[in-house]
Design an enzyme around this catalytic site. Structure first.
Site, mmCIF file in Angstrom:
data_model
loop_
_atom_site.group_PDB
_atom_site.id
_atom_site.type_symbol
_atom_site.label_atom_id
_atom_site.label_comp_id
_atom_site.label_asym_id
_atom_site.label_seq_id
_atom_site.Cartn_x
_atom_site.Cartn_y
_atom_site.Cartn_z
ATOM 1 N N ARG A 171 46.228 64.856 24.700
ATOM 2 C CA ARG A 171 44.790 64.861 24.466
ATOM 3 C C ARG A 171 44.464 63.974 23.268
ATOM 4 O O ARG A 171 45.183 63.966 22.271
ATOM 5 C CB ARG A 171 44.277 66.285 24.196
ATOM 6 C CG ARG A 171 44.208 67.158 25.433
ATOM 7 C CD ARG A 171 43.081 66.741 26.360
ATOM 8 N NE ARG A 171 43.003 67.548 27.574
ATOM 9 C CZ ARG A 171 42.055 67.407 28.483
ATOM 10 N NH1 ARG A 171 41.106 66.507 28.324
ATOM 11 N NH2 ARG A 171 42.048 68.166 29.567
ATOM 12 N N GLU A 184 36.152 58.451 26.078
ATOM 13 C CA GLU A 184 36.561 57.857 27.350
ATOM 14 C C GLU A 184 35.355 57.630 28.240
ATOM 15 O O GLU A 184 34.544 58.551 28.393
ATOM 16 C CB GLU A 184 37.575 58.780 28.044
ATOM 17 C CG GLU A 184 38.845 58.974 27.243
ATOM 18 C CD GLU A 184 39.847 59.917 27.916
ATOM 19 O OE1 GLU A 184 39.534 60.436 29.010
ATOM 20 O OE2 GLU A 184 40.926 60.140 27.351
ATOM 21 N N HIS A 234 43.815 57.285 31.108
ATOM 22 C CA HIS A 234 43.882 58.731 31.360
ATOM 23 C C HIS A 234 44.299 59.013 32.804
ATOM 24 O O HIS A 234 43.622 59.753 33.530
ATOM 25 C CB HIS A 234 42.536 59.394 31.049
ATOM 26 C CG HIS A 234 42.668 60.868 30.772
ATOM 27 N ND1 HIS A 234 41.787 61.570 29.992
ATOM 28 C CD2 HIS A 234 43.601 61.790 31.178
ATOM 29 C CE1 HIS A 234 42.144 62.835 29.922
ATOM 30 N NE2 HIS A 234 43.246 63.001 30.640
#
Length: 344
Positions: free
Chosen positions: A255, A284, A303
């Site tokens: 994370r 993001e 991601h």
């Protein structure tokens, strides 16, 4: 009695995967309807009070009319949705955590929320290992140079080459479903594996459990696998990066909130770190003009560490087991708001 089920899938956890998994787990009489959400073609975002959601409250409210069970990955379970959908009793989120569900409001409305822990553990562990290799061997940079017509022999200079995994000391912060898999992979490659995790106990011969300060002082490669909590948010900052040996490598496929990215870029710019590789970020998508896109020796992926066909299938199967248990009136395996079950 027929139970109406909404499969609100997307372009990763497909509706057909959700429907097939639920049908395989139960012989109950079910009537399915479907809603396809736009993720990942359209990035997820905040919807009302929930995070990392896809689609709109209005379309979900319309699709949930008369529905008792919803299985999804990204649909936004907000207070407004709950108030407009009184028939809903089960909301399954096929993710490691139901961040797109308002758990407090769900409990108030008597809706059980289930989730799918461990669905992407193997995929994320494999991606982490790939990112470690990409960073220590500078695979993305040499690939880009060669595609640009540059055959750069200078990458072979002693001061420009990285370490081998075999014989290196690798520090893992976190030893859950992903971290433990990474440890076994690294152990098989001949690395010395250190682990910092206040919840880990017996690691056997795979790794050595050490305090964080000792791990940082010894780790030539640091890989993050902790969950985000108030205690772990920002846990790797400038001081922690400075404590790593000169020429260390940092990898984050967990994370973005665990790591201070400005401090990471500073450490790369100064040459204290040899390289870094990250799949997760504080914002993001990464904003245009971010240092993350220009800092040298930093490998980035968008991601997608958990992106595999098995992850999507696992997500549907894990969730389907709790759908079946809900329909039988049995305790759920992975309930995010277990207090709601006490009122039933």
């Amino acid at each position: 009695m027929t139970t109406r089920v909404l499969a609100a899938g997307d372009h990763f956890v497909l509706n057909r995967l959700l429907v097939d998994a639920v049908r395989a787990e139960t012989s109950a009489e079910l009537e399915f309807t479907e809603l396809t959400l736009p993720w990942p073609v359209v990035p997820f975002g905040r919807v009302a009070e929930v995070d990392e959601a896809s689609g709109t409250e209005d379309e979900l409210i319309e699709a949930l009319q008369g529905v008792q069970v919803c299985v999804t990955q990204m649909a936004p379970l907000t207070r407004r949705v709950l108030e407009a959908c009184p028939d809903l009793r089960f909301f399954g989120v096929s993710r490691g955590g139901p961040v797109n569900a308002n758990l407090e409001a769900a409990t108030e409305h008597g809706v059980a929320v289930a989730f799918a822990p461990g669905r992407n553990a193997a995929a994320t562990a494999e991606h982490t290992l790939g990112m470690i290799m990409a960073a220590v061997r500078r695979i993305p940079q040499t690939h880009s140079d060669l595609h640009a017509g540059q055959w750069r022999g200078d990458y072979y200079r002693y001061e420009d080459v990285g370490p081998e995994i075999e014989g290196s000391t690798v520090g893992l912060v976190g030893y859950g479903a992903v971290g433990s898999r990474v440890a076994r992979m690294l152990n098989a490659l001949g690395a010395r594996v250190l682990v910092h995790d206040p919840y880990a106990t017996d690691l056997g011969d795979v790794a050595e459990l050490v305090p964080l300060d000792e791990l940082l002082s010894r780790a030539q490669i640091l890989s993050l696998h902790a969950r985000v909590t108030p205690e772990t948010t920002g846990m790797i900052g400038a001081a922690e990066l400075a404590a790593l040996p000169e020429g260390a490598v940092v990898v984050n496929c967990a994370r973005g909130a665990l790591l201070d990215y400005d401090a990471l870029c500073d450490a790369l710019d100064k040459g204290h770190l040899y390289a870094a590789a990250c799949d997760v970020f504080p914002e993001e998508p990464i904003p245009a003009g971010s240092r993350l896109l220009t800092t040298p020796n930093l490998t980035v992926t968008p991601h997608l560490a958990g992106a595999s066909k098995q992850t999507a299938m696992n997500a549907a199967r894990i969730l389907a087991k709790d759908v079946a248990r809900h329909l039988k009136g049995e305790p759920l395996l992975h309930c995010a708001n277990p207090e709601v079950l006490k009122t039933k």
